[in-house]
Structures are given as C-alpha cells and as structure tokens.
Design an enzyme around this catalytic site. Structure first.
Site, PDB file in Angstrom:
ATOM      1  N   VAL A   1       0.829  -1.187  -0.010  1.00  0.00           N
ATOM      2  CA  VAL A   1      -0.006   0.070   0.049  1.00  0.00           C
ATOM      3  C   VAL A   1       0.836   1.275   0.003  1.00  0.00           C
ATOM      4  CG1 VAL A   1      -1.600   1.421   1.382  1.00  0.00           C
ATOM      5  CG2 VAL A   1      -2.195  -0.986   0.961  1.00  0.00           C
TER       6      VAL A   1
ATOM      7  N   LEU B   1      -7.103  -0.241  -2.423  1.00  0.00           N
ATOM      8  CA  LEU B   1      -6.820  -0.769  -3.792  1.00  0.00           C
ATOM      9  C   LEU B   1      -6.745  -2.285  -3.667  1.00  0.00           C
ATOM     10  CD1 LEU B   1      -3.552  -1.478  -2.991  1.00  0.00           C
ATOM     11  CD2 LEU B   1      -3.188   0.590  -3.143  1.00  0.00           C
TER      12      LEU B   1
ATOM     13  N   CYS C   1      -5.720  -9.250   3.247  1.00  0.00           N
ATOM     14  CA  CYS C   1      -6.914  -8.462   3.850  1.00  0.00           C
ATOM     15  C   CYS C   1      -7.880  -9.219   4.307  1.00  0.00           C
ATOM     16  CB  CYS C   1      -7.251  -7.402   2.618  1.00  0.00           C
ATOM     17  SG  CYS C   1      -5.886  -6.277   2.412  1.00  0.00           S
TER      18      CYS C   1
ATOM     19  N   LYS D   1     -14.156   0.662   5.913  1.00  0.00           N
ATOM     20  CA  LYS D   1     -13.184  -0.267   5.491  1.00  0.00           C
ATOM     21  C   LYS D   1     -13.613  -1.860   5.787  1.00  0.00           C
ATOM     22  CE  LYS D   1      -9.477  -2.143   3.692  1.00  0.00           C
ATOM     23  NZ  LYS D   1      -9.262  -2.116   2.169  1.00  0.00           N
TER      24      LYS D   1
ATOM     25  N   PHE E   1     -17.384 -10.416  -7.917  1.00  0.00           N
ATOM     26  CA  PHE E   1     -17.223 -11.291  -6.842  1.00  0.00           C
ATOM     27  C   PHE E   1     -18.224 -12.421  -6.575  1.00  0.00           C
ATOM     28  CE2 PHE E   1     -13.840  -9.695  -3.884  1.00  0.00           C
ATOM     29  CZ  PHE E   1     -13.304  -8.470  -4.525  1.00  0.00           C
TER      30      PHE E   1
ATOM     31  N   GLY F   1      -8.535 -15.761   0.185  1.00  0.00           N
ATOM     32  CA  GLY F   1      -7.253 -15.610   1.089  1.00  0.00           C
ATOM     33  C   GLY F   1      -6.776 -14.212   0.866  1.00  0.00           C
TER      34      GLY F   1
HETATM   35  N1  LIG Z   1      -2.174  -5.070   0.767  1.00  0.00           N
HETATM   36  C1  LIG Z   1      -3.282  -4.670   0.098  1.00  0.00           C
HETATM   37  O1  LIG Z   1      -3.942  -5.034  -0.794  1.00  0.00           O
HETATM   38  C2  LIG Z   1      -4.166  -3.560   1.039  1.00  0.00           C
HETATM   39  C3  LIG Z   1      -5.014  -2.816   0.499  1.00  0.00           C
HETATM   40  C4  LIG Z   1      -5.876  -1.981   1.137  1.00  0.00           C
HETATM   41  C5  LIG Z   1      -5.392  -1.882   2.778  1.00  0.00           C
HETATM   42  N2  LIG Z   1      -4.327  -2.419   3.210  1.00  0.00           N
HETATM   43  C6  LIG Z   1      -3.749  -2.247   4.343  1.00  0.00           C
HETATM   44  O2  LIG Z   1      -2.597  -1.285   4.488  1.00  0.00           O
HETATM   45  C7  LIG Z   1      -1.618  -1.376   5.443  1.00  0.00           C
HETATM   46  C8  LIG Z   1      -0.354  -2.048   4.773  1.00  0.00           C
HETATM   47  O3  LIG Z   1      -0.263  -3.088   4.188  1.00  0.00           O
HETATM   48  P1  LIG Z   1       0.760  -3.721   3.315  1.00  0.00           P
HETATM   49  O4  LIG Z   1      -0.082  -5.174   2.517  1.00  0.00           O
HETATM   50  O5  LIG Z   1       1.121  -2.609   2.458  1.00  0.00           O
HETATM   51  O6  LIG Z   1       1.774  -4.236   4.265  1.00  0.00           O
HETATM   52  P2  LIG Z   1       3.174  -4.491   3.902  1.00  0.00           P
HETATM   53  O7  LIG Z   1       3.555  -5.526   5.400  1.00  0.00           O
HETATM   54  O8  LIG Z   1       3.249  -5.007   2.487  1.00  0.00           O
HETATM   55  O9  LIG Z   1       3.924  -3.107   4.298  1.00  0.00           O
HETATM   56  C9  LIG Z   1       4.101  -2.842   5.485  1.00  0.00           C
HETATM   57  C10 LIG Z   1       5.717  -2.197   5.659  1.00  0.00           C
HETATM   58  O10 LIG Z   1       5.746  -1.044   6.816  1.00  0.00           O
HETATM   59  C11 LIG Z   1       6.975  -1.195   7.310  1.00  0.00           C
HETATM   60  N3  LIG Z   1       6.892  -0.850   8.696  1.00  0.00           N
HETATM   61  C12 LIG Z   1       6.429  -1.189   9.864  1.00  0.00           C
HETATM   62  N4  LIG Z   1       6.564  -0.477  10.705  1.00  0.00           N
HETATM   63  C13 LIG Z   1       7.292   0.853  10.410  1.00  0.00           C
HETATM   64  C14 LIG Z   1       7.851   1.869  11.095  1.00  0.00           C
HETATM   65  N5  LIG Z   1       7.589   2.145  12.416  1.00  0.00           N
HETATM   66  N6  LIG Z   1       8.236   2.796  10.356  1.00  0.00           N
HETATM   67  C15 LIG Z   1       8.438   2.593   8.834  1.00  0.00           C
HETATM   68  N7  LIG Z   1       8.042   1.656   8.211  1.00  0.00           N
HETATM   69  C16 LIG Z   1       7.340   0.515   8.795  1.00  0.00           C
HETATM   70  C17 LIG Z   1       7.394  -2.702   7.168  1.00  0.00           C
HETATM   71  O11 LIG Z   1       8.455  -2.797   7.051  1.00  0.00           O
HETATM   72  C18 LIG Z   1       6.685  -2.884   5.619  1.00  0.00           C
HETATM   73  O12 LIG Z   1       7.601  -2.909   4.640  1.00  0.00           O
HETATM   74  C19 LIG Z   1      -2.665  -2.720   6.212  1.00  0.00           C
HETATM   75  O13 LIG Z   1      -3.202  -2.089   7.242  1.00  0.00           O
HETATM   76  C20 LIG Z   1      -3.564  -3.335   5.354  1.00  0.00           C
HETATM   77  O14 LIG Z   1      -4.407  -4.026   6.048  1.00  0.00           O
HETATM   78  C21 LIG Z   1      -3.579  -3.394   2.467  1.00  0.00           C
END
Ligand SMILES: NC(=O)c1ccc[n+]([C@@H]2O[C@H](COP(=O)([O-])OP(=O)(O)OC[C@H]3O[C@@H](n4cnc5c(N)ncnc54)[C@H](O)[C@@H]3O)[C@@H](O)[C@H]2O)c1
Length: 438
Positions: free
Chosen positions: A11, A153, A263, A207, A252, A260
């Site tokens: 994200v 996204l 999210c 969300k 959907f 899976g």
């Molecule tokens: N992946 C998706 O499709 C998606 C879609 C919508 C919402 N989200 C939400 O967005 C959020 C992030 O998801 P993601 O899939 O990008 O996670 P991710 O695990 O891919 O990325 C998170 C990143 O944050 C970094 N991080 C953690 N603590 C930190 C800090 N204190 N300072 C700097 N960096 C730090 C980690 O090293 C990691 O690279 C989650 O809450 C998820 O539920 C994800």
C-alpha cells in the site's frame, strides 16, 4: 504538497508512487533497510504490474525518494501517511496495532510543526482516537490532526485502483485537515471520484464493512457452488443469472477455493472481534469465516476424490500459489492450506507460480518447484489449477495431456470448459459445474 509515507509495502509504495506521479513530493520511509536499499537501486521489492515504470519516472523527476530515516522525512512533510502493516495478532485474531502505534510515537517525536497525520493502514474503530491520544500527550505544543483515509486498492490492479478509485473516504471532523486532504487528492478530480467525508470512526468501520461484505459475497457463491454440485446445476450460470440484477451486481461471484490474501482473512477476524467486544456480534461474518476455513481445509479431499480416493505416492502438479493472479503476495493464500494437506496425504507436489515461487519456497518446505506448467505436469497423476494466472488460461492442452501419467485436472477457478476438457481426453473436475455429458 510534501508527503511522507511511513511504511513502504504494497500500500505505501503504490500510494507513494501514485501521489508522486500526481506531482506531490513524496518520501517513502521503511524500517526494512534491505527494502529501501533495493528501491534506491531501482529494484521493486514486490510484483505489481506497472509499478516499476511509475516509480522510475518519479524518482527520475525527483518527486519520489526512499529512506529508513523517519525523522527528517516527517519534519519536512505537511501530510504524513501511516501505511504500516496491521496483521492479525497471534492467538486471538485482533488486529495487531504495534506497528501503527510505534509509527505514531516516532512521528510525534520527529514533528516540528502542525501537520496532518493520516492513517491509511486498515485499523479497528477507535484506533484514530488512540493515535490522537499518543500524539497529543507526546506533543502538546503542536496541533497534529489525525485523519482516517482507508485504502481500497486491490493487489494486481493497484495503480488503476489508486488513480481511479470508486470513492475516497476521509474520516475527520477537523475542517482544516479536511481541506488538506482535498488538496492531496485534488489531482484526481479529473476522474471525479466521490470524496466521502465522514467521522473518523465511521471511516475506520467503512473499510472493514466493505471487506466483510465482499468476503461474504464470495462465500455465498461458494456455498451455492456446492449446492450446484449436489443438484446438478451450473454455478457460473447461476452467478450470471443473479449478477445481472443491478441490486446484486456481477462482481465477486466467481466460485473458487475460498478467499485468502493479505486483507479479507485478517479484516473479517478483526471485525468480529470489535463487534463481540462492543456487544454487537456480527453473526453472518462469523459464519463466513468458518465456512471459508472449512472450504480451504476440504480442498485436498477434492483432489483425492478426483484421484480415486487416495493420494499416496501420487504426483500432483499445482499451478498457481499466490492468493490471486498478478501479485507475488502469498499471505493467507489457499495454496498454503492445500499443498501441505496434499503432502500429508502422501502426495508428491510439484508446484509452479509465475511470480510467487520465491516467497512460496519459504512457506511450503515439502513441495518441489517446477520451471513452468508443462514441467510440473510431466508424469503427474493430477493437475490442480489454484490461481487463475493468464499464463494458465491458454495452456497447450495436448502437450499437458500427453505429458501426464493420468489425465486428471482439478480446476479450482473454472478457467476451462468441461466439454473442451472432455474432448481433449481429460477427466476434469471444476467448481459447481456438471461434468461434460452430465
Ligand atoms: N495489501 C493490500 O492489498 C491492502 C489493501 C488495502 C489496505 N491494506 C492495509 O494497508 C496496510 C499495509 O498493508 P501492506 O500490504 O502494504 O503491508 P506490508 O507488510 O506490505 O508493508 C508494511 C511495511 O511497513 C513497514 N513498517 C512497519 N513499521 C514501520 C515503522 N515504524 N516505520 C517505517 N516502516 C514501518 C514494514 O517494514 C513494511 O515494509 C495494512 O493495514 C493493510 O491491511 C492493504
């Protein structure tokens, strides 16, 4: 505007790159030094179509940079987004907010002036209140507005989703912070997405409600597929028949191995926890979670049944390991349940995935990995399609058939037609559709 993005995962990196592409100046921060070093060297640590070009362009034009050093990035920023992970907490399914609160504390310590702190991570209702308490008590000298701006996204289509969202949800009661958020998203006005301003708690809940609804829709059609199998109906035609109703909609409604990904599993769990604690349980979502889990657990039996009731010593080719196509994300993928169950039942698993194999090798230690679908199928007793990658949609079926020891195909995504598979000489099993000739 000057934006700091804390957390450069799926994200954070996509959002940061898209904001930079709009013309904002963005610094992406991550604690993971390897990730930041790779990004600085021009390597993209995840697979997301189009992301490499987008990042390269903004880096070249000096609107996007990467650092492990949070403090200077925050000091310079007018808006700080938090996009760190919120995984399910081990043991109880609550959302683990350790990374979010840690980021909030670091941001507050580094801040030098008033700013808007935006939570993009998916966080339970009330998290914004706690973040506000953390930053207020750390920095009573500053006015830091805490806004919720959940992200919708989809991996695999993340850039289009970010640039052409169905809606943008902004949760704040602070008028000035609202204006700043309008400015952040102003470049999107051309596409005219609805900008939905709500209270912060409402935005946080939107969300979870969205993801729980989509998980419910998938689970509904999966159970209808089981019924179709029992009564000799066709789930694809049922899905079309109901999906053409505008009140239902066609999306959907693809029956498959169960949802899976990074999210739906964790967000549905976190939602029922919030609801139970608020003494307002959401029974339908509790049921969805258990039905989906049972479905994933039963996948190996589908394969075993197709192989005549035993998998002992059988070679099973598994095509597709990621939870969906066009991503390398293996989090909570159905393959993580299916493959170990096949191995436990005595099968030798030969797996292939166009992008997920590097991650999968760490997660599926008992499996063997093949260079391509044809290599996986060579000498196999059965072939299972788990993820509907484009690369598997137009396989040379004669080549697959002639390489296999026994022509059994279990298609968990319904990407082939029962009649064409029968004509090619396969014994073909799919989800919720009668076999050819039935
Ligand atoms: N992946 C998706 O499709 C998606 C879609 C919508 C919402 N989200 C939400 O967005 C959020 C992030 O998801 P993601 O899939 O990008 O996670 P991710 O695990 O891919 O990325 C998170 C990143 O944050 C970094 N991080 C953690 N603590 C930190 C800090 N204190 N300072 C700097 N960096 C730090 C980690 O090293 C990691 O690279 C989650 O809450 C998820 O539920 C994800």
């Amino acid at each position: 505007m000057r934006i700091a993005m804390i957390g450069t995962g799926y994200v954070g990196l996509v959002s940061g790159a898209c904001f930079a592409d709009f013309g904002h100046e963005v610094v992406c921060v991550d604690k993971d030094a390897k990730k930041i070093a790779a990004l600085r060297a021009g390597e993209i640590p995840i697979f997301e179509p189009g992301l490499d070009e987008l990042v390269a362009r903004s880096v070249r034009e000096r609107r996007l940079s990467f650092t492990t050093d949070l403090a200077p990035a925050v000091r310079e920023a007018e808006v700080v987004f938090v996009a760190v992970g919120t995984p399910a907490r081990r043991g109880d399914g609550h959302s683990d907010l350790t990374f979010v609160y840690e980021a909030a504390r670091e941001i507050a310590a580094a801040a030098q002036g008033n700013m808007v702190l935006v939570t993009k991570s998916t966080v339970p209702v009330g998290t914004g209140d706690e973040i506000e308490r953390i930053v207020r008590s750390a920095r009573p000298d500053l006015n830091i507005a805490v806004v919720s701006n959940p992200e919708f996204l989809r991996e695999g289509a993340a850039i289009t989703d970010f640039k052409r969202p169905d809606r943008i949800v902004i949760g704040t009661d602070d008028a000035l912070a609202g204006d700043v958020m309008r400015e952040v998203y102003r470049p999107l006005y051309l596409n005219n997405p609805p900008l939905l301003f709500t209270g912060r708690r409402t935005a946080e809940l939107i969300k979870y409600a969205a993801n729980a609804f989509l998980a419910t829709k998938i689970t509904f059609i999966n159970e209808i597929a089981d019924l179709c199998e029992a009564v000799g109906a066709n789930v694809q035609e049922v899905a079309r028949g109901i999906g053409l109703d505008n009140r239902i909609g066609p999306k959907f409604l693809h029956a498959g191995p169960g949802y899976g990904g990074s999210c739906f599993p964790k967000d549905t769990l976190a939602l029922i926890k919030t609801a139970q604690e608020a003494d307002a349980p959401i029974n339908i979502v509790e049921t969805v979670i258990s039905v989906n889990e049972a479905r994933k657990q039963a996948l190996a039996k589908r394969v075993s049944d197709a192989c005549g009731g035993s998998l002992a010593g059988k070679i099973v080719a598994v095509l597709g390991l990621t939870f969906k196509p066009n991503t390398d994300d293996m989090r909570d993928a159905p393959s993580l349940v299916l493959v170990p169950a096949l191995i436990d039942a005595g099968a030798i698993v030969r797996a292939h995935d166009p992008q997920g194999m590097e991650q999968a090798k760490r997660l599926l230690p008992g499996a063997h990995f093949s260079d391509g679908p044809y290599q996986a199928a060579e000498g196999a007793d059965a072939l299972v399609i788990v993820t509907e990658w484009d690369a598997y949609r137009a396989l040379d079926l004669d080549r697959i058939r002639s390489g296999m020891k026994s022509p059994v195909v279990v298609d968990l995504r319904n990407i082939y037609r029962p009649d064409e598979m029968a004509a090619k000489g396969f014994r073909y099993f799919s989800i919720g559709r009668p076999a050819a000739g039935d």
